[in-house]
Design a protein around this motif. Structure first.
Motif, PDB file in Angstrom:
ATOM      1  N   ASP A  51      -2.886   4.084  -2.747  1.00 29.19           N
ATOM      2  CA  ASP A  51      -2.729   3.157  -3.870  1.00 29.19           C
ATOM      3  C   ASP A  51      -1.348   2.531  -3.975  1.00 29.19           C
ATOM      4  OD1 ASP A  51      -1.389   5.329  -4.714  1.00 29.19           O
ATOM      5  OD2 ASP A  51      -2.384   5.520  -6.654  1.00 29.19           O
ATOM      6  N   THR A  52      -0.533   2.678  -2.921  1.00 36.30           N
ATOM      7  CA  THR A  52       0.726   1.912  -2.926  1.00 36.30           C
ATOM      8  C   THR A  52       0.903   1.263  -1.564  1.00 36.30           C
ATOM      9  OG1 THR A  52       2.143   3.703  -2.098  1.00 36.30           O
ATOM     10  CG2 THR A  52       1.856   3.561  -4.492  1.00 36.30           C
TER      11      THR A  52
ATOM     12  N   ASP B 218      -7.321  -1.286  -6.895  1.00 36.07           N
ATOM     13  CA  ASP B 218      -5.871  -1.153  -7.095  1.00 36.07           C
ATOM     14  C   ASP B 218      -5.143  -0.509  -5.934  1.00 36.07           C
ATOM     15  OD1 ASP B 218      -5.664  -2.379  -9.543  1.00 36.07           O
ATOM     16  OD2 ASP B 218      -6.187  -0.552 -10.629  1.00 36.07           O
ATOM     17  N   GLY B 219      -5.769  -0.466  -4.790  1.00 34.36           N
ATOM     18  CA  GLY B 219      -5.092   0.134  -3.649  1.00 34.36           C
ATOM     19  C   GLY B 219      -5.655  -0.438  -2.365  1.00 34.36           C
ATOM     20  N   TYR B 220      -5.667   0.386  -1.350  1.00 28.89           N
ATOM     21  CA  TYR B 220      -6.181  -0.069  -0.061  1.00 28.89           C
ATOM     22  C   TYR B 220      -7.094   0.978   0.549  1.00 28.89           C
ATOM     23  CZ  TYR B 220      -2.289  -3.294  -0.516  1.00 28.89           C
ATOM     24  OH  TYR B 220      -1.420  -4.242  -0.987  1.00 28.89           O
TER      25      TYR B 220
END
Lengths: 73, 365
Positions: free
Chosen positions: A36-37, A63-65
């Motif tokens: 998520d970052t 909200d992430g990858y």
């Protein structure tokens, strides 16, 4: 066989540690890693590529990858 | 999606830029071998707002404000602002305080350790060896499953708090500007002698801080991560960044006649090798357990990481303890109280590292 590593919410270097653990167990095939970052995304890609895995796909996800890595046997 | 700053040449370029400008900041007025020191500068801010009253280390350092706000700008510009918190905040607070105490026994954070080395202060060598030893010990805990648990997404406004506090500090500084020869201006304290009295012009410090904050957020520059990744993963990516910093600062120091090799009478340094080693070792463990060097914690605070902001709050508290209780070293060397504090810090880190091994679910399938 699809394997998933959920590294969301984990800070450096946990996403890389648990991904590398998974790589050791799985050895080949396909693994999906959720992060998520952007830092975790870059670190996971860098570390898995260094292990001979190819980053097949990176998709934005909740909200992430969602990172898909692959290694042919 | 490709982030050029996080590429091999990106991290090298960022290291070179930080090294050159750190050395230039010294040329423009910052203390010797202290162009940028995250620990020292947070300590100076702690003094500026009167949380400690050591008269020689009180100044509202604009570089620190710039680091957080620059990172905040980069995070917004590249849609990487992710407000989050809730990963064992009180532990992070304690780790921040311990890291600061260790750094002030050595007299510098890892950034300054590199700058001291590049300025010829060989006392930095035991410090850097201690840092590596501390990080090595920290990776031992990581390998055994140590982690502080997952963070959670939170309100955008919560992610704004650290940048807003820094913006508030800047406003305070503008409303209470330094008055030459006066130890106080309004509510802010200003050193009239010692390292706190030495500083580059406000605007230069702020602009360089903003630029470094922006670049470091994008490149994920981290002095602790550099050694940790090398030890833990045999990966040299971040390490090339700190080597570039040291080499660039060394070259710039040579050009500016700021290279003075030796052990004796180095600026804001002492020659107690054991305590240089142990102070930095404590800082190294604490940074590793918290997942970032003090600079990185500032950059993370800027991109919405509330846990990193708590670590920074812990560093402020640690600075206040260090100077109020006489834990910080001076040019004479480490203090007896400082030595006890380092020992207590090691015990605390050991307990944190050994007891916090929540099983992270993560892996399935």
């Amino acid at each position: 066989m699809n394997k998933t590593v959920d590294a969301r919410g984990l800070s450096c270097p946990q996403p890389v540690i648990i991904t590398l653990d998974k790589i050791k167990k799985v050895e080949k095939g396909e693994i999906v890693i959720l992060v998520d970052t952007d830092t975790a995304r870059e670190n996971v890609c860098r570390a898995t590529e260094a292990q001979g895995w190819a980053v097949a796909e990176i998709q934005p996800d909740d909200d992430g990858y969602r990172i898909t890595i692959r290694k042919e046997g | 999606m490709k982030n050029v700053f996080a590429s091999k040449w990106g991290i090298i370029a960022v290291g070179v830029i930080i090294g050159i400008f750190a050395s230039l900041l010294q040329f423009w007025g910052n203390p010797a071998n202290m162009g940028i020191c995250v620990a020292c500068f947070l300590r100076d801010i702690t003094g500026a707002i009167g949380m400690h009253r050591a008269p020689v280390v009180q100044y509202m350092r604009p570089e620190i404000i710039g680091f957080v706000l620059g990172s905040f700008a980069a995070a917004y510009a590249f849609k990487e602002f992710r407000p989050r918190s809730g990963s064992a905040p009180v532990v992070r607070f304690v780790l921040g305080a311990l890291a600061m105490i260790g750094a002030l026994v050595f007299l510098g954070c890892p950034w300054r350790a590199l700058l001291r080395l590049s300025g010829g202060d060989w006392n930095a060598i035991p410090g850097l060896l201690g840092l590596a030893a501390g990080i090595w010990a920290g990776t031992g805990f990581l390998k055994k499953g140590y982690n502080l648990g997952a963070t959670r997404k939170t309100y955008s406004a919560a992610g704004w708090i650290a940048p807003l506090i820094m913006a508030g500090f800047l406003v305070l500084m503008l409303l209470n500007p330094k008055i030459s020869g006066e130890p106080q201006s309004g509510i802010l304290f200003y050193s009239i002698e010692g390292p706190g009295s030495l500083h580059a012009p406000l605007l230069i410090s702020l602009v360089i801080g903003l630029a470094i904050g922006f670049l470091a957020q994008k490149s994920r520059f981290c002095t602790m991560g550099a050694l940790r990744d090398l030890i833990l993963f045999k990966q040299g990516h971040l390490f090339t960044g700190i080597v570039s910093l040291a080499v660039a600062a060394f070259a710039t120091n040579l050009l500016l006649h700021q290279f003075n090799p030796g052990f004796i009478e180095q600026p804001v340094a002492h020659t107690m090798h054991l305590w240089n080693f142990l102070g930095m070792a404590l800082a190294g463990i604490a940074f590793t357990l918290a997942g970032g060097c003090p600079g990185r914690q500032l950059f993370l605070s800027g991109e919405g990481d509330g846990d990193a902001a708590i670590f920074v709050a812990g560093m402020f508290a640690g600075a206040a303890f260090a100077h109020n209780f006489g834990l910080a070293s001076s040019g004479e060397g480490a203090t007896p109280a400082g030595m006890i504090a380092v020992a207590v810090g090691f015990v605390a880190c050991l307990l944190i590292g050994l007891t916090m091994r929540e099983k992270i679910g993560g892996v399935s399938g």
